[in-house]
Design an enzyme around this catalytic site. Sequence first.
Site, PDB file in Angstrom:
ATOM      1  N   LEU A 109     -21.268  11.189  40.155  1.00 19.96           N
ATOM      2  CA  LEU A 109     -22.231  11.629  41.164  1.00 19.96           C
ATOM      3  C   LEU A 109     -23.304  12.549  40.612  1.00 19.96           C
ATOM      4  CD1 LEU A 109     -19.766  12.238  44.134  1.00 19.96           C
ATOM      5  CD2 LEU A 109     -20.976  10.146  43.481  1.00 19.96           C
ATOM      6  N   THR A 137     -23.207  17.791  35.690  1.00 19.72           N
ATOM      7  CA  THR A 137     -21.989  18.540  35.999  1.00 19.72           C
ATOM      8  C   THR A 137     -20.745  17.772  35.571  1.00 19.72           C
ATOM      9  OG1 THR A 137     -21.995  17.665  38.266  1.00 19.72           O
ATOM     10  CG2 THR A 137     -23.076  19.783  37.902  1.00 19.72           C
ATOM     11  N   GLN A 180     -17.673  19.031  33.135  1.00 23.50           N
ATOM     12  CA  GLN A 180     -16.258  19.006  33.494  1.00 23.50           C
ATOM     13  C   GLN A 180     -15.411  18.307  32.433  1.00 23.50           C
ATOM     14  OE1 GLN A 180     -14.442  20.303  36.484  1.00 23.50           O
ATOM     15  NE2 GLN A 180     -16.196  21.538  35.881  1.00 23.50           N
ATOM     16  N   LYS A 239     -14.068   9.069  41.750  1.00 25.92           N
ATOM     17  CA  LYS A 239     -12.742   9.568  41.426  1.00 25.92           C
ATOM     18  C   LYS A 239     -12.879  11.001  40.921  1.00 25.92           C
ATOM     19  CE  LYS A 239     -11.030   4.989  39.988  1.00 25.92           C
ATOM     20  NZ  LYS A 239     -10.466   4.179  38.879  1.00 25.92           N
ATOM     21  N   GLU A 250      -9.805  17.110  35.898  1.00 25.33           N
ATOM     22  CA  GLU A 250      -8.573  17.301  35.145  1.00 25.33           C
ATOM     23  C   GLU A 250      -8.304  16.249  34.077  1.00 25.33           C
ATOM     24  OE1 GLU A 250      -5.499  19.309  38.099  1.00 25.33           O
ATOM     25  OE2 GLU A 250      -6.836  17.950  39.150  1.00 25.33           O
TER      26      GLU A 250
END
Length: 702
Positions: free
Chosen positions: A586, A590, A594, A657, A661
């Site tokens: 998206l 960012t 991550q 999704k 992590e």
Amino acid sequence: MPPAPHPLGAPLLRREGREKVTGAARYAAEHTPPDCAYAWPVPATVARGRITAVDTADALALPGVLAVLTHENAPRLAAPEDPTLTVLQNDRVPHRGWYVALAVADSPESARAAADAVRVAYDTAGFDVRLTAGHPGLYTPEEVNGGYPAVRERGDFDAAFAAAPVTVDATYTVPPLHNHPMEPHASTARWYDGHLTVHDTSQGSTRVRDDLAALFTLGKDDVTVVSEHVGGGFGCKGTPRPQVVLAAMAAQITGRPVKLALPRRQMAAVVGHRAPTLQRVRLGAGTDGLITALAHEIATHTSTITEFTEQAAVPARVMYRSPHSRTTHRVVPLDIPTPSWMRAPGEAPGMYALESAVDELAVALGTDPVELRIRNEPETEPDSGRSFSSRHLADCLQAGAERFGWLPRDPRPALRREGDLLLGTGVAASTYPVYLAPATAEAHAAADGGYRIRINATDIGTGARTVLAQVAAAALGAPEDRVRIEIGDSDLPPAVLAGGSMGTGSWGWAVHKAATALVARLRAHQGPLPAQGLSATADTRQETAEPSPYSRHAFGAQFAEVQVDTVTGEVRVRRLLGMFAAGRILNSRTARSQFIGGMTMGLGMALTEGSGLDPAFGDFTECDLASYHVPASADVPAVEAHWLDEDDPHLNPMGSKGIGEIGIVGTAAAIANAVWHATGVRLRDLPLTPDKVLPRLPGRSH
């Protein structure tokens, strides 16, 4: 007027970035109401026992001290759902570091001095903090973290393993790990006219509000919890921690606002940790490399306060074909702090062991480890037989290998050398499940042409504000800069916490639904908007309650190149590369942050991070950033994150999704496998520090 450009996927800058770098963003401990007091906790200095006396006279005599709370005078709380919040309610000491008193004063310095002056006497008892594979207290729980069954079996593992011509039987260990967010746990609480307001560093203020209301026997409308800016969490801020309860108690007793920021050295004992795991993995395969038998058996610890079992064997139920499988978990309650969530709980330690064992199987077979993984791709989820909503692990392995320059690779170990340095490369696969939870959002159109989205999401540094604005703008067909986002306040429409890589998917679904409803209402409206504008509210309780017929997971592959110093035993990573399949991305900016952050955390897990429980005193020996070694910039060289364009229609309206992590999941195994390739020595006990590496290097006596 031309339609607004579609903002999904665009690398937009974080909306709060300027506030953070200029210091304008306010965190929990930076809210200082008028007449604010300060608190400092007193931790227990014994590992197990009972409090027999608390002497507060010297503390209360110090200048500026307002109160000292103990189990004898603290407000009585209702029984909590989480027993770790039963602070100052009785004389029991379940572990070292458990809070036994709280000093409150008109300055942080006075509060700390008062805490140091409190004298506590104990009736001590014997204690046990050591996890061993043969511990007599180990038992099989009914379920493990995430609600998964503790045991799953398919076929006849024992017979298949005994018949397999090629086998691996190895045990891997991961020590206790600590989240250590940059911002320590902190809360500022105040009562006014029966209403409790708390600024708390939390991954979900709705949960904190609900728990405080229950503890203090209040209505939910009588509590407001604000978590506007949060300086990291990695799971340890996913549920309320003792400081928020203590701050509220102190404010109630003193009649003044109270601020409590936990000292970092105390955090290891009270905010959760990744539980250590002892993991036995057995793989049996034919000479063709097809896995015929797979067993992953876990032993871990929990506290005597409440049960938490790391679900480390669960990923093995998803990853590879095997007609015969056994995955089990056993846990032992010890006199230790309660373990809790830490980034990718279960997947991170479990995949380290599984992916290391797969690498060992590739060596035993003489097969390329990338090819071996692809060869064992299942057609459906092995454990349930469900179809995958999307599964592009093989594509990640192939595309990642090409980008990394995996081939031509000489598979023989300990051959590449630069002076005193041995060089090697390694690979591992990764996976993380798709979790979704109900959320409520409100979309509002103002008369001036602007829009406002209200939802109690939490931005813990992931860029949630920015991505939610992009989701809303796409649904509204409006420029992103016309959308204002309000998050981080329990008075907003409720939403799930930021955890389990489910935040964006869950919040975004509610935002998309509310924005779509607002568009319909605007189309039906005749004439100019009223002065107060128009709003639409939507929730996703029905959608998220419906079980999916699909197995939904993100997948990835991590590649690592390492150097091992034959003089010092030091391992350093030269390159890390991750290739991921995580639905629709998206915000590319960012998202890359991550992925890289997760891989950096995986590097720490592999090489620098680890803690131990002192068997003599019962506490964590590495309890600050001087002794618990989080990777620094010099430890992290070239890190690349890439992804596939994955279209999965079985997720949510955005097709996304979670990505927070999966970056950590395969990294430790990729690095450990690269260390084997560099040295020819298989090390199975993380972290791979020089004291473990050096004695095992070729030419060294063992």
